[in-house]
Design a protein around this motif. Structure first.
Motif, PDB file in Angstrom:
ATOM      1  N   ALA A  72       1.018 -12.013 -12.075  1.00  0.00           N
ATOM      2  CA  ALA A  72       2.271 -12.712 -11.772  1.00  0.00           C
ATOM      3  C   ALA A  72       3.351 -12.373 -12.789  1.00  0.00           C
ATOM      4  O   ALA A  72       4.510 -12.140 -12.426  1.00  0.00           O
ATOM      5  N   ARG A  77       4.417 -11.773  -8.243  1.00  0.00           N
ATOM      6  CA  ARG A  77       3.768 -12.440  -7.115  1.00  0.00           C
ATOM      7  C   ARG A  77       3.282 -13.832  -7.538  1.00  0.00           C
ATOM      8  O   ARG A  77       2.700 -13.988  -8.617  1.00  0.00           O
ATOM      9  N   PRO A  78       3.474 -14.847  -6.702  1.00  0.00           N
ATOM     10  CA  PRO A  78       3.001 -16.188  -7.039  1.00  0.00           C
ATOM     11  C   PRO A  78       1.508 -16.218  -7.334  1.00  0.00           C
ATOM     12  O   PRO A  78       0.713 -15.561  -6.652  1.00  0.00           O
ATOM     13  N   VAL A  79       1.118 -17.007  -8.330  1.00  0.00           N
ATOM     14  CA  VAL A  79      -0.282 -17.055  -8.748  1.00  0.00           C
ATOM     15  C   VAL A  79      -1.190 -17.537  -7.622  1.00  0.00           C
ATOM     16  O   VAL A  79      -2.372 -17.169  -7.575  1.00  0.00           O
ATOM     17  N   CYS A  82      -2.352 -14.305  -6.042  1.00  0.00           N
ATOM     18  CA  CYS A  82      -2.816 -13.143  -6.823  1.00  0.00           C
ATOM     19  C   CYS A  82      -4.311 -12.901  -6.695  1.00  0.00           C
ATOM     20  O   CYS A  82      -4.767 -11.753  -6.723  1.00  0.00           O
ATOM     21  N   ASN A 260       4.561 -11.260  -0.592  1.00  0.00           N
ATOM     22  CA  ASN A 260       4.854 -10.385  -1.733  1.00  0.00           C
ATOM     23  C   ASN A 260       6.357 -10.088  -1.826  1.00  0.00           C
ATOM     24  O   ASN A 260       6.777  -9.040  -2.298  1.00  0.00           O
ATOM     25  N   PRO A 297       6.827 -17.700 -10.285  1.00  0.00           N
ATOM     26  CA  PRO A 297       5.523 -17.402  -9.671  1.00  0.00           C
ATOM     27  C   PRO A 297       4.347 -18.033 -10.410  1.00  0.00           C
ATOM     28  O   PRO A 297       3.247 -18.075  -9.864  1.00  0.00           O
ATOM     29  N   LEU A 298       4.562 -18.525 -11.622  1.00  0.00           N
ATOM     30  CA  LEU A 298       3.484 -19.204 -12.346  1.00  0.00           C
ATOM     31  C   LEU A 298       3.296 -20.640 -11.866  1.00  0.00           C
ATOM     32  O   LEU A 298       2.315 -21.291 -12.234  1.00  0.00           O
ATOM     33  N   GLY A 305       8.060 -15.373  -4.821  1.00  0.00           N
ATOM     34  CA  GLY A 305       8.441 -15.069  -6.182  1.00  0.00           C
ATOM     35  C   GLY A 305       9.638 -14.139  -6.254  1.00  0.00           C
ATOM     36  O   GLY A 305      10.228 -13.770  -5.228  1.00  0.00           O
TER      37      GLY A 305
END
Length: 463
Positions: A72, A77-79, A82, A260, A297-298, A305
């Motif tokens: 991320a 990309r959002p967690v 992932c 994504n 994204p975290l 994201g």
């Protein structure tokens, strides 16, 4: 002094990692070590290669808790999504290991008395993998594991934006006790990469990236007679027929367009809908798009994201602005996404109607969260519009009529035809493209043919 490379995180614009590029000594040592390791590796039984490659996969999966947030931070990309990349990584790797005995088996023609005849699959030597940042584990594993299974050594040059992914591959190889020199991770600039391709010391190059970079790969390989696999992107279309299961099509096409942040070579970037269902399709599509949560994204609540760089967002904003100036209509109000900020990498999703093929957004690869939707009157009109592109990676058809999907699919210039799904690579099927989407094959048993060469034995044992 060796030049430094900085990984700028799209999350907050700060330096997330910093490394040195490889120097000439390290490059020379790597090329020599790869050649030496491959000479021994190709003689090891396939069962031993499979055990070691499986151990590499296990070692990578064991790092999941570290990889997810790290991914991320690197590419945005959002967690919450992932871990899915690692599941795909495992699916592809395990499949390619499992089919290797059949794919690499000798081919024996009809027996002829007094002769033994067969065609063996021989490894090529050293394979250079040049991987992109958008799906950094999936795109790399498409070649790395089958190349090793086929008896080759591997040099990985990963994108600077995801340089830590290359390090994770190296850690997994080390923890699996892969022979020294067999897998190598190098941080290279463009000139160094070109020099390696032109050195005649690698026998296959598999690259995923832009059309322009693909031309650079071909130029670097000129005169070397090496194999060159190119996956260069797409402008993938979808066609929704009047008989489509509407809710299913909307849900999956929204995801196929914006997962994504649209940064996928096989993302859905243009949609053609039968005019009879066009109004309701567009209404439902826009309504579902408005449910995305754009943000850090975290944060587990985030479903969309940032793009990989502010520059990437500038390009997509430009496409949207041009389309609006030419008469398109935007269905999404970006002000309802507070994180959207001009000049930043954070960009709200956008759905455009009243679009034409004179607009860049329907013609040029966007690689971002925007999609144009057009009505069509017939299958023939949809086919003509789907083929009106310089790209041909994948295309999806949404219908309840299997025969119609097969008939339409046969008319589309594309590498993969989907029915009632999109944006997915089945490791049992060949992943390939036509036109400016590239050439060559990864995945499936055909992928092994591009990582080996044929060697014929014509043995007369009765005289």
């Amino acid at each position: 002094m060796t030049a430094m490379i900085q990984l700028i995180s799209p999350v907050d614009g700060r330096i997330y990692a910093e490394r040195q590029y490889a120097d000439a000594t390290q490059i020379e040592h790597t090329l020599a070590a790869a050649a030496d390791a491959q000479a021994h590796w190709k003689r090891r039984p396939l069962s031993e290669r499979a055990a070691l490659c499986s151990a590499v996969v296990d070692a990578m999966l064991a790092m999941k808790d570290d990889i997810v947030p790290e991914l991320a931070w690197q590419m945005g990309r959002p967690v919450r999504y992932c871990a899915g990349e690692l599941r795909g990584f495992e699916e592809r790797a395990r499949h390619m290991i499992a089919i290797a005995p059949e794919a690499l088996a000798a081919i024996e023609p009809t027996p002829v008395a007094g002769f033994r005849r067969l065609i063996q699959r021989e490894p090529l030597g050293t394979v250079l993998v040049i991987a992109p940042w958008n799906y950094p584990y999936l795109t790399a594993v498409n070649t790395i594991i089958p190349a090793l299974m086929a008896g080759n050594s591997v040099i990985l040059k990963h994108a600077s934006q995801t340089l830590l992914v290359g390090e994770r591959f190296a850690q997994a190889a080390a923890r699996a006790h892969l022979p020294a020199g067999l897998f190598n991770n190098l941080l290279l600039n463009h000139d160094q990469t070109a020099a390696i391709i032109g050195s005649a010391r690698v026998q296959q190059v598999n690259f995923t990236g832009s059309v322009g970079a693909g031309h650079a790969m071909e130029n670097a390989a000129t005169g070397r007679f090496l194999g060159l696999g190119l996956e260069l992107g797409g402008k993938d279309p979808a066609y929704v027929r009047a008989d489509a299961h509407l809710d299913h099509a909307v849900e999956n096409l929204v995801d196929g367009s914006f997962f994504n942040s649209g940064q996928s070579c096989c993302a859905v970037e243009r949609i053609y809908v039968n005019e009879k269902i066009y109004p309701v399709f567009v209404e439902r599509f826009a309504a579902l798009t408005r449910q995305y949560v754009l943000g850090n994204p975290l944060d587990e609540a985030t479903t969309l994201g940032p793009l990989v760089t502010p520059g990437a967002a500038v390009f997509v904003r430009g496409q949207i602005a041009e389309a609006l100036a030419l008469g398109a209509k935007a269905l999404i109000d970006p002000t309802t996404f507070p994180a959207d900020a001009p000049g930043s990498a954070y960009l709200a999703p956008q759905v455009l109607v009243d679009v034409t093929h004179q607009m860049s957004v329907m013609r040029d690869e966007s690689f971002g969260p925007v999609v144009g939707i057009m009505p069509v009157a017939s299958d023939d009109e949809a086919i003509a519009l789907m083929n009106d592109s310089e790209f041909g990676l994948s295309a999806s058809i949404w219908t309840q009529d299997l025969a119609a999907a097969e008939r339409i699919g046969n008319e589309i210039d594309t590498g993969t035809v989907f029915m009632n799904r999109c944006d997915y690579l089945d490791p049992a099927l060949a992943w390939t493209g036509v036109k400016n989407s590239g050439r060559g094959v990864t995945l499936s048993r055909l992928g092994y043919e591009h990582l080996t060469r044929a060697k014929s034995f014509h043995l007369r044992h009765e005289i």
